[in-house]
Design a protein around this motif. Structure first.
Motif, PDB file in Angstrom:
ATOM      1  N   ASP A 103      43.464  34.027  48.363  1.00 23.59           N
ATOM      2  CA  ASP A 103      44.243  32.910  47.829  1.00 23.59           C
ATOM      3  C   ASP A 103      43.762  32.457  46.449  1.00 23.59           C
ATOM      4  O   ASP A 103      44.201  31.431  45.942  1.00 23.59           O
ATOM      5  N   VAL A 104      42.864  33.214  45.827  1.00 21.32           N
ATOM      6  CA  VAL A 104      42.332  32.883  44.502  1.00 21.32           C
ATOM      7  C   VAL A 104      42.603  34.051  43.553  1.00 21.32           C
ATOM      8  O   VAL A 104      42.403  35.207  43.910  1.00 21.32           O
ATOM      9  N   TRP A 105      43.083  33.715  42.352  1.00 21.76           N
ATOM     10  CA  TRP A 105      43.258  34.730  41.310  1.00 21.76           C
ATOM     11  C   TRP A 105      42.896  34.111  39.974  1.00 21.76           C
ATOM     12  O   TRP A 105      42.810  32.897  39.844  1.00 21.76           O
ATOM     13  N   TRP A 106      42.640  34.960  38.997  1.00 20.41           N
ATOM     14  CA  TRP A 106      42.136  34.533  37.692  1.00 20.41           C
ATOM     15  C   TRP A 106      43.092  34.957  36.585  1.00 20.41           C
ATOM     16  O   TRP A 106      43.754  35.979  36.683  1.00 20.41           O
ATOM     17  N   GLU A 107      43.101  34.159  35.533  1.00 20.87           N
ATOM     18  CA  GLU A 107      43.929  34.441  34.363  1.00 20.87           C
ATOM     19  C   GLU A 107      43.068  34.222  33.123  1.00 20.87           C
ATOM     20  O   GLU A 107      42.277  33.279  33.068  1.00 20.87           O
ATOM     21  N   THR A 108      43.233  35.076  32.141  1.00 22.57           N
ATOM     22  CA  THR A 108      42.478  34.957  30.896  1.00 22.57           C
ATOM     23  C   THR A 108      43.416  34.549  29.773  1.00 22.57           C
ATOM     24  O   THR A 108      44.480  35.141  29.603  1.00 22.57           O
ATOM     25  N   ALA A 109      42.996  33.528  29.033  1.00 25.94           N
ATOM     26  CA  ALA A 109      43.750  33.067  27.853  1.00 25.94           C
ATOM     27  C   ALA A 109      42.862  33.272  26.631  1.00 25.94           C
ATOM     28  O   ALA A 109      41.682  32.917  26.643  1.00 25.94           O
ATOM     29  N   VAL A 110      43.435  33.856  25.587  1.00 22.06           N
ATOM     30  CA  VAL A 110      42.681  34.158  24.373  1.00 22.06           C
ATOM     31  C   VAL A 110      43.402  33.533  23.182  1.00 22.06           C
ATOM     32  O   VAL A 110      44.633  33.639  23.050  1.00 22.06           O
ATOM     33  N   TYR A 111      42.623  32.900  22.300  1.00 23.48           N
ATOM     34  CA  TYR A 111      43.162  32.247  21.111  1.00 23.48           C
ATOM     35  C   TYR A 111      42.339  32.671  19.905  1.00 23.48           C
ATOM     36  O   TYR A 111      41.111  32.749  19.974  1.00 23.48           O
ATOM     37  N   LEU A 135      33.249  31.539  24.720  1.00 26.65           N
ATOM     38  CA  LEU A 135      33.681  31.903  26.069  1.00 26.65           C
ATOM     39  C   LEU A 135      33.537  30.700  26.996  1.00 26.65           C
ATOM     40  O   LEU A 135      32.460  30.122  27.104  1.00 26.65           O
ATOM     41  N   VAL A 136      34.638  30.332  27.640  1.00 31.81           N
ATOM     42  CA  VAL A 136      34.656  29.257  28.634  1.00 31.81           C
ATOM     43  C   VAL A 136      35.116  29.909  29.938  1.00 31.81           C
ATOM     44  O   VAL A 136      36.306  30.105  30.161  1.00 31.81           O
ATOM     45  N   SER A 137      34.166  30.260  30.781  1.00 32.18           N
ATOM     46  CA  SER A 137      34.466  31.027  31.983  1.00 32.18           C
ATOM     47  C   SER A 137      34.234  30.187  33.235  1.00 32.18           C
ATOM     48  O   SER A 137      33.145  29.635  33.422  1.00 32.18           O
ATOM     49  N   ALA A 138      35.272  30.105  34.068  1.00 36.63           N
ATOM     50  CA  ALA A 138      35.199  29.404  35.354  1.00 36.63           C
ATOM     51  C   ALA A 138      34.807  27.936  35.201  1.00 36.63           C
ATOM     52  O   ALA A 138      34.064  27.395  36.005  1.00 36.63           O
ATOM     53  N   LEU A 166      38.557  32.240  20.914  1.00 38.17           N
ATOM     54  CA  LEU A 166      38.284  31.386  22.067  1.00 38.17           C
ATOM     55  C   LEU A 166      38.855  32.077  23.295  1.00 38.17           C
ATOM     56  O   LEU A 166      40.041  32.421  23.322  1.00 38.17           O
ATOM     57  N   VAL A 167      38.013  32.312  24.305  1.00 39.35           N
ATOM     58  CA  VAL A 167      38.428  32.965  25.539  1.00 39.35           C
ATOM     59  C   VAL A 167      38.173  31.999  26.689  1.00 39.35           C
ATOM     60  O   VAL A 167      37.047  31.528  26.877  1.00 39.35           O
ATOM     61  N   ILE A 168      39.232  31.685  27.441  1.00 41.19           N
ATOM     62  CA  ILE A 168      39.123  30.756  28.563  1.00 41.19           C
ATOM     63  C   ILE A 168      39.642  31.460  29.812  1.00 41.19           C
ATOM     64  O   ILE A 168      40.755  31.981  29.815  1.00 41.19           O
ATOM     65  N   THR A 169      38.832  31.468  30.881  1.00 46.00           N
ATOM     66  CA  THR A 169      39.307  32.005  32.150  1.00 46.00           C
ATOM     67  C   THR A 169      39.790  30.841  33.012  1.00 46.00           C
ATOM     68  O   THR A 169      39.145  29.795  33.077  1.00 46.00           O
ATOM     69  N   LEU A 170      40.928  31.050  33.646  1.00 46.04           N
ATOM     70  CA  LEU A 170      41.538  30.033  34.501  1.00 46.04           C
ATOM     71  C   LEU A 170      41.518  30.507  35.941  1.00 46.04           C
ATOM     72  O   LEU A 170      41.972  31.610  36.247  1.00 46.04           O
TER      73      LEU A 170
END
Length: 107
Positions: free
Chosen positions: A91-99, A11-14, A41-45
């Protein structure tokens, strides 16, 4: 620093938006090397302006997907990969990418 959770999840968050673009492909490569067969692998953007205190860079899931195409990982489609900011910053939002890592061939 990534968090390696049970069941082979990294997990790679923020974090990703703080990496300079010139360091990201190598960082993605290192993260995928940490994955066990069938690991995830989970990455938050974070999207939106910086806070004025730390360095923020623009990030995209498309960039991560391009790195994944050069590694033995597959992008996992998510029904709802974006979400509003939990601190209610409009003005901030988050996106999750999973591999998902490929299984290693059996010998």
């Amino acid at each position: 620093m990534p968090t390696i959770l049970p069941e082979g999840v990294v997990l790679v968050s923020a974090v990703w938006m703080h990496l300079p673009p010139t360091h990201r492909e190598r960082a993605f490569w290192i993260l995928t090397e940490l994955l066990a067969p069938s690991g995830m692998l989970v990455i938050t953007l974070r999207h939106g302006p910086g806070d004025g205190e730390r360095q923020f860079y623009e990030v995209t899931k498309a960039e991560l997907d391009s790195f994944a195409r050069h590694r033995a990982v597959m992008s996992v489609p998510l029904a709802d990969s974006t979400r509003a900011d939990q601190l209610n910053r409009s003005d901030v939002w988050w996106e999750t990418a999973v591999y998902l890592a490929a299984d290693k061939p059996s010998s």
